[in-house]
Write an enzyme that holds these catalytic residues in place. Structure first.
Site, mmCIF file in Angstrom:
data_model
loop_
_atom_site.group_PDB
_atom_site.id
_atom_site.type_symbol
_atom_site.label_atom_id
_atom_site.label_comp_id
_atom_site.label_asym_id
_atom_site.label_seq_id
_atom_site.Cartn_x
_atom_site.Cartn_y
_atom_site.Cartn_z
ATOM 1 N N HIS A 56 82.304 -26.253 -66.605
ATOM 2 C CA HIS A 56 81.619 -25.725 -67.697
ATOM 3 C C HIS A 56 80.329 -24.958 -67.639
ATOM 4 O O HIS A 56 79.613 -24.772 -68.695
ATOM 5 C CB HIS A 56 81.383 -26.841 -68.668
ATOM 6 C CG HIS A 56 82.602 -27.826 -68.738
ATOM 7 N ND1 HIS A 56 83.966 -27.377 -69.373
ATOM 8 C CD2 HIS A 56 82.740 -29.199 -68.520
ATOM 9 C CE1 HIS A 56 84.831 -28.421 -69.443
ATOM 10 N NE2 HIS A 56 83.901 -29.544 -68.954
ATOM 11 N N HIS A 214 88.596 -28.431 -71.890
ATOM 12 C CA HIS A 214 89.467 -28.666 -70.347
ATOM 13 C C HIS A 214 90.985 -28.192 -70.842
ATOM 14 O O HIS A 214 91.530 -28.564 -70.140
ATOM 15 C CB HIS A 214 89.638 -30.172 -70.208
ATOM 16 C CG HIS A 214 88.272 -30.620 -70.264
ATOM 17 N ND1 HIS A 214 87.695 -31.220 -71.331
ATOM 18 C CD2 HIS A 214 87.310 -31.033 -69.134
ATOM 19 C CE1 HIS A 214 86.536 -31.826 -71.000
ATOM 20 N NE2 HIS A 214 86.352 -31.561 -69.728
#
Lengths: 328, 328
Positions: A56, A214
């Protein structure tokens, strides 16, 4: 899989080594890559610690530095860091005023940060859950914590820098989270290096509406729509969820997921801003860029944080991290 | 084509409108989107103006502001801006000390900036040509100007801010360009919105070695190699071209092309830094991120600028733009 890497086993540590070398003026790596910490600590300041699965970036390591985090614990890709990482970070950066953990709402992260909080002394936690797309998800009970986490880290980080006490920072963090809503759209899937293939299949003319960071499923798979149509639906979902609060001054944050260039992000920002302003929101602060990514996924999320005077002043306060820097 | 857009005809102006709205504290749009200009001009300062085809954002509009550009002229995607855009920009930002155009070496850009320079008074030009991959190319006689252009704009911008005169800035810009070398690698092709399909075909296991920022061919098509193998060859090409100069203090800039996330860019930075340091280069400044993009192309470029004390001090000087900000 088309990625710059040497071995799927060393992607994370090589990337962290490069990151620490490029930003050695701001931060240092903890032993065994357990955490990234601010180089200069400020004795007497509450320590802010975050972390989560990698993939991320720049969240969270890129947000370590003056005015934001004191440490970030990177897990393997899309995998929670372990409690020993958080405990090592506490040990390294707690100068005696206590620690606040900022945790995105995923079961693994919540469990591991909880465990560390119980084992350490003087730790409070803020759990972010700004994603309005779905209740419960692949790795989540309740709502997912996504790009709004950056807003919490910035505002609480500024409060900590200014000397606010731990219980007040916990209240502030919960307040910012409660004032913040996000939702994302994916055009492609990211690829986890160790998996070697895209996390999900998606057709040439399709988008995943309400996707998680995700690649978790969102509200539905749909035909790819125009930027205005996407913005209209995302902004309506956010404003609808905020209800009566969706009026007045706000921060609008359009976040890229890793594979979408800034030309498209600013176009989405333009659409989203018009949608929100039609509904009575006044955008007084803006952030546009890829800050909370999902590897190389093409797509973006829209985050709206309703601002009061204190939050605005803390957003504007100086910050010096690898990914966000102003006022110094 | 998977992009956030409403119509291929309005991508550029919608993106510019969003960009100007998000950064209204720093810049304003000229009439008919002809240029982006710094909101606050500094009378008596030489005006720096750049520009080029769009699709490389944040270059150049994201580099308008204190300590860098006074104006940037955005052409259509991968198409030079027209002389009337440069002339309108000169008219808007020249406060009497003259203008320096910073131009990437592509035939269309060079021709149009030349034409504008002849029609305006008191204009000098710096043409960047930092790409060592190939001599001559699809749109270029000589070498292409690529990511090193940002380094020229930063260092010359700081010099202008500090009051350097136009002829001295021209000399400085040429000197920075001569100290700077770049080379890029593509893993995928970007897609021009109006074309609707990728600019070039590339196989699943292939990379384009030495690619240009419009997807122009590089040195060769090759099997995708490890990050270390790519870095080794790119760094050897750069160091070989610099010859005896490839020793001592340098800025290492790893630039993403739009579709590559920062995790991979930092891993490439880690590889490139090791390669250069083995050859006697000391990396004393670093920049890692997607600053000179090629729409949504996956890939990256490596830029090395050999630094002297003046260049280092000017690199460190305060800057306040949408894409680069420090010291203020």
């Amino acid at each position: 899989m088309k990625k710059f890497l040497n071995s799927v086993d060393t992607v994370l540590i090589e990337s962290l080594d490069g990151f620490a070398a490029a930003h050695a003026d701001i931060l240092i790596l903890g032993e065994k890559h357990k955490f990234i910490r601010r180089r200069e600590l400020k004795p007497g300041k509450v320590a802010l610690i975050s972390g989560g699965g990698s993939g991320h970036e720049p969240l969270h390591g890129g947000l370590v530095g003056h005015g934001m985090l004191d440490a970030a614990c990177p897990g393997q890709v899309f995998t929670s860091p372990t409690p020993d990482q958080m405990l090592a970070a506490v040990d390294a950066v707690d100068t005696g005023a206590g620690c606040l953990f900022i945790v995105k709402n995923y079961e693994g992260d919540v469990m591991n940060f909880d465990m560390a909080a119980e084992m350490a002394d003087g730790v409070l936690q803020v759990v972010t859950n700004d994603d309005v797309a779905v209740e419960n998800s692949s790795y989540t009970t309740g709502r997912r914590g996504v790009a709004g986490t950056l807003v919490v880290e910035k505002i609480v980080g500024a409060g900590a820098e200014q000397g606010m006490a731990l219980p007040d920072l916990k209240v502030l963090g919960d307040r910012v989270n409660a004032a913040t809503r996000s939702m994302g759209v994916a055009l492609t899937s990211g690829t986890v290096p160790a998996a070697g293939k895209p996390t999900f299949e998606i057709g040439d003319g399709e988008m995943e509406f309400g996707v998680g960071i995700h690649g978790e499923p969102g509200r539905r798979r749909d035909a790819l729509k125009s930027a205005d149509a996407i913005a209209e639906e995302v902004c309506a979902a956010i404003a609808g969820d905020l209800g009566d609060r969706a009026k007045g001054p706000a921060l609008l944050f359009v976040n890229g997921f890793g594979g979408t260039p800034s030309m498209e992000l600013y176009l989405m920002y333009n659409s989203a801003r018009r949608m929100f302003e039609k509904q009575g929101v006044t955008v007084i602060r803006s952030l546009v860029g890829s800050y909370v990514t999902s590897l190389d996924m093409a797509g973006c999320s829209i985050t709206l944080s309703m601002l009061d005077d204190q939050m605005t002043a803390l957003w504007d306060a100086p910050v010096h991290t690898a990914a966000l820097r102003w006022g110094m």
